[in-house]
Design an enzyme around this catalytic site. Sequence first.
Site, PDB file in Angstrom:
ATOM      1  CB  CYS A  17     139.560 -67.759  47.681  1.00 24.51           C
ATOM      2  SG  CYS A  17     139.474 -67.454  45.926  1.00 24.51           S
ATOM      3  NE  ARG A  31     137.143 -65.631  53.121  1.00 23.55           N
ATOM      4  CZ  ARG A  31     138.021 -64.816  53.667  1.00 23.55           C
ATOM      5  NH1 ARG A  31     137.865 -64.442  54.917  1.00 23.55           N
ATOM      6  NH2 ARG A  31     139.048 -64.366  52.997  1.00 23.55           N
ATOM      7  CD1 TRP A  38     133.144 -64.939  44.774  1.00 21.63           C
ATOM      8  CD2 TRP A  38     134.879 -63.669  44.130  1.00 21.63           C
ATOM      9  NE1 TRP A  38     132.660 -63.735  44.317  1.00 21.63           N
ATOM     10  CE2 TRP A  38     133.684 -62.947  43.919  1.00 21.63           C
ATOM     11  CE3 TRP A  38     136.083 -63.071  43.797  1.00 21.63           C
ATOM     12  CZ2 TRP A  38     133.681 -61.657  43.392  1.00 21.63           C
ATOM     13  CZ3 TRP A  38     136.074 -61.787  43.280  1.00 21.63           C
ATOM     14  CH2 TRP A  38     134.881 -61.102  43.087  1.00 21.63           C
ATOM     15  CG  ASN A  64     141.979 -65.299  49.198  1.00 24.65           C
ATOM     16  OD1 ASN A  64     141.562 -64.718  48.191  1.00 24.65           O
ATOM     17  ND2 ASN A  64     141.723 -64.892  50.426  1.00 24.65           N
ATOM     18  N   GLY A  65     143.595 -64.851  46.175  1.00 19.66           N
ATOM     19  CA  GLY A  65     144.264 -63.645  45.692  1.00 19.66           C
ATOM     20  C   GLY A  65     144.561 -63.739  44.212  1.00 19.66           C
ATOM     21  CD  GLU A 124     123.470 -50.085  52.171  1.00 23.08           C
ATOM     22  OE1 GLU A 124     124.382 -49.871  51.349  1.00 23.08           O
ATOM     23  OE2 GLU A 124     123.365 -51.155  52.799  1.00 23.08           O
ATOM     24  CE  LYS A 171     122.753 -54.492  51.529  1.00 27.94           C
ATOM     25  NZ  LYS A 171     123.789 -53.612  51.961  1.00 27.94           N
ATOM     26  CD  GLU A 189     125.024 -55.918  48.181  1.00 25.71           C
ATOM     27  OE1 GLU A 189     126.227 -56.070  48.350  1.00 25.71           O
ATOM     28  OE2 GLU A 189     124.249 -55.560  49.110  1.00 25.71           O
ATOM     29  CG  HIS A 210     119.950 -32.395  36.436  1.00 26.03           C
ATOM     30  ND1 HIS A 210     119.943 -31.274  35.641  1.00 26.03           N
ATOM     31  CD2 HIS A 210     119.706 -31.966  37.693  1.00 26.03           C
ATOM     32  CE1 HIS A 210     119.719 -30.205  36.394  1.00 26.03           C
ATOM     33  NE2 HIS A 210     119.572 -30.606  37.644  1.00 26.03           N
ATOM     34  CE  LYS A 251     129.719 -59.738  55.572  1.00 27.51           C
ATOM     35  NZ  LYS A 251     128.681 -58.697  55.380  1.00 27.51           N
TER      36      LYS A 251
END
Length: 608
Positions: free
Chosen positions: A2, A27, A74, A98-99, A480, A484, A487, A503, A603
């Site tokens: 948020c 964000r 968010w 926010n939170g 990574e 990427k 996402e 395995h 973000k």
Amino acid sequence: MCGIVAIIGNQPVAGRLVDALKRLEYRGYDSAGIATLYESVMERRRAKGKLFNLEKLLSDEPLAGTIGIGHTRWATHGIPNETNAHPHFIEGVAVVHNGIIENFSELRDELTAGGAVFTTQTDTEVVAQLVARYKRQGLDNRAAMLAMLNDVTGAYALVVMFADDPDTLMAARFGPPLAVGFGRGEMFFGSDAIALAPFTNEIAYLVDGDCAIIHRGGAEIIDFAGNPVERPHQISQATAFVVDKGNHRHFMEKEIYEQPEVISHALSHYVDFQTHTLRANDTGIDFGKVSGLAISACGTAYLSGLIGKYWFERYARLPVEIDVASEFRYREIPLSKDQAALFISQSGETADTLACLRYCRDEGLKIGAVVNVSESTIARESDAIFPILAGPEIGVASTKAFTCQLAVLASLSIRAGRARGTLDGADEKQLVRHLTGMPRIMSQVLNLIQPQMESLARDLSKFKDVLYLGRGTSYPLAMEGALKLKEISYIHAEGYAAGELKHGPIALIDENMPVIVIAPHDRFFEKTVSNMQEVAARGGRIIFITDEKGAAASKLPTMATIVLPDVPEIIAPMVFALPIQLLAYHTAVFMGTDVDQPRNLAKSVTVE
Ligand code: G6P
């Protein structure tokens, strides 16, 4: 996460609130809203989805007023819809938050029993309900605010506007960041300095347990008991940067192409490009004296830490304990005071990472912060700050922050090696020379691979699952790469240590799941090639990311081979990060997703 903005000034605020919210878009959010107060009447406009929905609403139904609050939400408690979007209004009290209010359901039950009617599914509404209740009981606005703050527990940054006071806004922080902005005859609150950059660069960051009251002429900061506290004013650097895509389609693309430049900038803080030696800046942590290193971070920052572990262990023989912050903070890891801890965070505000930092600090460890935002909470609570100097990263999917984190960790591992006597002066010179050659090589690589990445992305976009494999530092890089891709393109992807193929993941290999193998011609190359053979033998399609020597050494058929120049081992993770970033980027562009603000992602994750 948020985003919050609030303005009390002398000109209409609605448009300015939306502009500030745009600067917080990076964000991540799924609804937005603003409220203003005009002639004793509070009004709001809220909309699900992107800010242009809110802008459209505002152009049809404008809001007047020189005082107002705004929010990008968010979703955590309650789905993203207009009803749950902030600001929340109860009886002349407007709140943006926010939170997470952790005790919201107890409070909600208690308030409901007292006759309150809740209209949203959010935890935030209890804040507005509590303040309204205390006002009904006869408390003035300030007392009602403090009484509410003493009732709620959790992590929050919030701003409250009162219909009966057009000259005041109140805010509080306990967890997520919140800054006070000082203008001329106008004052602001913002989640970060970037949001406030067009208005002012004079900022005071609130700390946990602060309540701030702003008027057009200034600010008063008190603790939750009402005692005055002082917070230093800083001149924020955020204004120096234009948050602009330049000639790129997306921030992510811009940030990928910025890497050679920002890495030079980052490196120059740690190494001398002329003498190829480490700079003698006091780091605040004596790596020669510590018995071990604990590293913790989230997301991409965690994966850079994992690569850092290979370096600290190899070059400095320094044992490294590393875990994602959400696990680290609860594992009850036995730590000793002679260890140091490093926290890696682009934003410097990630709630789990911050909690680990505080845990390690309580255990008596020296704390180092590898951060992009030097004014952030993590930076401020550390003994030593290791800036990554990447400049503002706006794309939610981290790119330049990742490679700058790596450049800093590589430099620190060489420093640790020198301090511990595992590297001598000649080793230092050679490794630093490798690092200083990296920006040039990265520029070459970006130009070299761009067309191939674009056409390969078209092919990749047809698949539903992708496996990434690597060994050594290419293993975290494989993770990574997978991160990427998933996402931003929403293609399912996993990163695995190549040796683990047998395995489990080998059971999935067929022509429908491409396997991206990251294999520079290093110590592990032969072993990785034998894993590729296992893939090829089962009809798997291989996308081989290697160097010239590697391409010459392997004769296996591939769906595509991406050939990078031969580079020294220490810089391979940064150079090989480029094709994996570009491949994910072009795949997402080709699929038409929201590259800079992928669905459901934020973000900066300032809640647990
Ligand atoms: C979010 C972001 C990631 C980032 C992670 C850690 O998940 O989307 O890009 O790597 O948080 O963020 P930090 O600011 O601590 O590096």
